[in-house]
Enzyme design. Structure first.
Site, PDB file in Angstrom:
ATOM      1  CE1 TYR A 154     111.773  88.865 -43.632  1.00 51.96           C
ATOM      2  CE2 TYR A 154     111.192  88.077 -41.440  1.00 51.96           C
ATOM      3  CZ  TYR A 154     110.863  88.775 -42.592  1.00 51.96           C
ATOM      4  OH  TYR A 154     109.639  89.372 -42.685  1.00 51.96           O
ATOM      5  CE1 TYR A 159     132.726  86.411   8.799  1.00 50.28           C
ATOM      6  CE2 TYR A 159     133.198  88.043   7.092  1.00 50.28           C
ATOM      7  CZ  TYR A 159     132.894  86.741   7.466  1.00 50.28           C
ATOM      8  OH  TYR A 159     132.765  85.762   6.501  1.00 50.28           O
ATOM      9  CG  HIS A 178     135.885  77.197   2.335  1.00 50.93           C
ATOM     10  ND1 HIS A 178     135.810  76.808   3.644  1.00 50.93           N
ATOM     11  CD2 HIS A 178     135.056  78.275   2.213  1.00 50.93           C
ATOM     12  CE1 HIS A 178     134.973  77.608   4.296  1.00 50.93           C
ATOM     13  NE2 HIS A 178     134.505  78.503   3.447  1.00 50.93           N
ATOM     14  NE  ARG A 224     114.466  90.908 -46.916  1.00 51.29           N
ATOM     15  CZ  ARG A 224     113.163  90.866 -46.618  1.00 51.29           C
ATOM     16  NH1 ARG A 224     112.559  91.952 -46.170  1.00 51.29           N
ATOM     17  NH2 ARG A 224     112.474  89.763 -46.783  1.00 51.29           N
ATOM     18  CD  GLU A 244     127.637  82.479   2.634  1.00 51.69           C
ATOM     19  OE1 GLU A 244     127.745  81.671   1.687  1.00 51.69           O
ATOM     20  OE2 GLU A 244     128.545  82.657   3.465  1.00 51.69           O
ATOM     21  CG  ASN A 290     134.996  86.642   0.511  1.00 47.84           C
ATOM     22  OD1 ASN A 290     134.816  87.550   1.299  1.00 47.84           O
ATOM     23  ND2 ASN A 290     133.996  86.015  -0.044  1.00 47.84           N
ATOM     24  CG  PHE A 350     131.228  88.303  -1.473  1.00 46.41           C
ATOM     25  CD1 PHE A 350     129.913  87.940  -1.639  1.00 46.41           C
ATOM     26  CD2 PHE A 350     131.618  88.810  -0.234  1.00 46.41           C
ATOM     27  CE1 PHE A 350     128.991  88.055  -0.615  1.00 46.41           C
ATOM     28  CE2 PHE A 350     130.697  88.932   0.797  1.00 46.41           C
ATOM     29  CZ  PHE A 350     129.375  88.551   0.608  1.00 46.41           C
TER      30      PHE A 350
END
Length: 509
Positions: A285, A54, A84, A288, A421, A201, A336
């Site tokens: 506050y 792969y 992409h 403080r 995914e 990636n 990734f």
């Protein structure tokens, strides 16, 4: 001229951020070259053996079961980048692209990615020549790496798309990427097997924005502690809540650091001495409890820096190649995935909101005669003039923006790639959101500083040495209030000085 040596293990946030400035030279270490050659040799060995692996000779994502013929592997990598590179939205700042490139280079230099030394050297030369491929910001899901933004970066490396080039005068000029490379004496590369995947990636866009954000947060929380001290002096408040004994009784580290700083900033104050026996029992506050609110951000920043320093020196692509003596393994995993980065971006975004929230409340108190014992809104002529009234409005409006950005992005999950995914971090969205959050916080703190400085102008007693120093520094940027005027530029200029470290530098002299 400063040189950064890339070895995959020792890159720092400060080195990454330094790329905002010209004159930085990047060099690849000998050890990185050796490690990269080992993993590249494995890729070549796999191709020669015709083994199916792969990322090397298959499709990607949901198409990983598709085997690609050896003759088409270079086309496969080019197609990966082109397909992409479809991010959208505003273009990334060129400086942030350079940071992203440096982080990607450092990751590949670890020697687990199977990329050539020549490819990394080309990217380094692009950085050194201030060539930043143009790319839209939006497109990464913070898992599978920052695929879309990094693909636009990779387009420039193969000589496609456009690139920003910084001139000798410091201006960025947009041009054709191939022409930009040629002008620097560089040639686009043709990607080899695995190299396209190695480029896109990874978590490099997330890391670039988080680098800037964490460095900003470190300056902001220090500035917030300084601002507390100035504001306490401006309302003639009490130093008692910052007594070391209180914080030893609840020894949270960040809280103790904040209290110690504020206490130190208030030492030797004539204002404090003047109201030792006043009838005010307790401050509100927002004064403080300042250390109790600031402290968690100090703790979060420390942990976030630890996580990010590991990340920028990690191999975050997939698969990874492990070489040991004469054997090797190519293992698919999930480095990734940006979950750790997404989580810290959410945490710091909430912390920024809280620092802004308590700062806005102090601003309100300074402008209130019941606390400041001065004219309402510190106006010179009440009624005829409005003084600093609207600065608090603006801080409230900025805080509303920050409230939106304080919402978690990590809890958003949209499965992609045909469900393969099926869990994503949205860390890229979170990291950029935090970067914007830090810009907003600097504006709220700037308004608090402006209000406290005007109040201090009207107090006859002498403030502490530290507060006097800061008051003088503010007066170099913001002139005194002598009548109603616009403060927009003052606020923005002061906010910019907070973020560029000028305020922190006041105490280094």
């Amino acid at each position: 001229m400063k040189t950064i040596i890339i070895d995959g293990n020792s890159l720092t946030l400060e080195q990454i951020s330094s790329l905002k400035n010209p004159g930085i030279t990047i060099k690849l270490s000998k050890s990185a070259r050796v490690n990269m050659k080992k993993s590249f040799n494995v890729v070549e060995e796999i191709l020669d053996s015709e083994e199916i692996v792969y990322g090397i000779n298959t499709g990607f994502g949901a198409l990983s079961s598709k085997t690609i013929d050896k003759t088409n592997l270079k086309e496969l990598q080019q197609n990966l980048i082109r397909s992409h590179a479809c991010a959208v939205g505003e273009r990334m700042d060129p400086e942030h692209v350079l940071m992203m490139m440096l982080i990607r280079v450092n990751s590949i230099a670890k020697g687990f990615s199977g990329a050539r030394v020549e490819l990394v050297q080309l990217i380094i030369e692009m950085i050194n020549n201030r060539i930043a491929p143009e790319g839209p910001r939006i497109g990464s899901l913070g898992a599978s790496g920052d695929l879309a933004p990094l693909s636009h970066m990779a387009l420039g490396i193969i000589g496609e798309g456009r690139a920003n080039v910084q001139s000798s005068e410091g201006n960025w000029v947009i041009t054709n990427a191939k022409e930009a490379l040629a002008a620097a004496g560089l040639q686009p590369t043709v990607l080899e097997a695995k190299e396209g995947l190695s480029l896109i990636n990874g978590t490099s866009q997330m890391c670039a924005y988080l680098t800037e954000s964490i460095l900003n947060c470190e300056k902001l929380i220090f500035s917030a502690d300084v601002s507390v001290a100035c504001s306490i002096e401006s309302i003639k408040g009490s130093i008692s809540p910052f007594d070391e004994r209180i914080h030893k009784a609840r020894p949270q580290i960040g809280q103790s650091i904040s209290a110690a700083r504020i206490s130190e900033f208030l030492q030797n104050s004539g204002i404090m001495e003047s109201h030792e026996n006043c009838d005010r029992v307790q401050d509100s506050y927002s004064f403080r409890c300042a250390s109790q609110v600031h402290g968690p951000m100090i703790d979060a920043i420390k942990e976030s820096r630890r996580i990010l320093e590991i990340e920028i020196n990690s191999a975050t692509d997939n698969p990874l190649i492990f070489v040991e003596d004469s054997s090797f393994d190519v293992i698919s995993g999930g480095n990734f995935h940006g979950q750790s980065l997404a989580i810290i971006s959410d945490t710091l975004a909430i912390n920024c909101h809280e620092i802004g929230s308590i700062s806005e409340r102090r601003t309100n108190q300074i402008l209130d005669p019941n606390w400041s014992e001065q004219n309402a809104f510190l106006a010179q002529n009440e009624g005829l003039e409005s003084g600093l009234m609207i600065l608090q409005y603006v801080s409230a409006a900025v805080l509303a923006e920050m409230n939106l950005l304080a919402n978690s992005v990590t809890t958003t999950n949209i499965p992609v790639s045909l469900g393969k995914e099926d869990h994503v971090s949205m860390g890229a969205t979170g990291a950029y959101r935090l970067f914007k959050q830090t810009k907003f916080l600097s504006l709220i703190l700037a308004n608090e500083f402006i209000c406290s400085s005007v109040a201090l102008d009207n107090i006859s007693e002498t403030s502490s040495d530290s507060v006097t120093l800061i008051h003088s520094w503010i007066r170099e940027i913001v002139r005194p209030l002598e009548g109603d005027r616009s403060f927009s530029i003052d606020t923005e200029n002061l906010a910019s000085k907070i973020l560029d470290g000028s305020l922190c530098n006041v105490f280094e002299g």
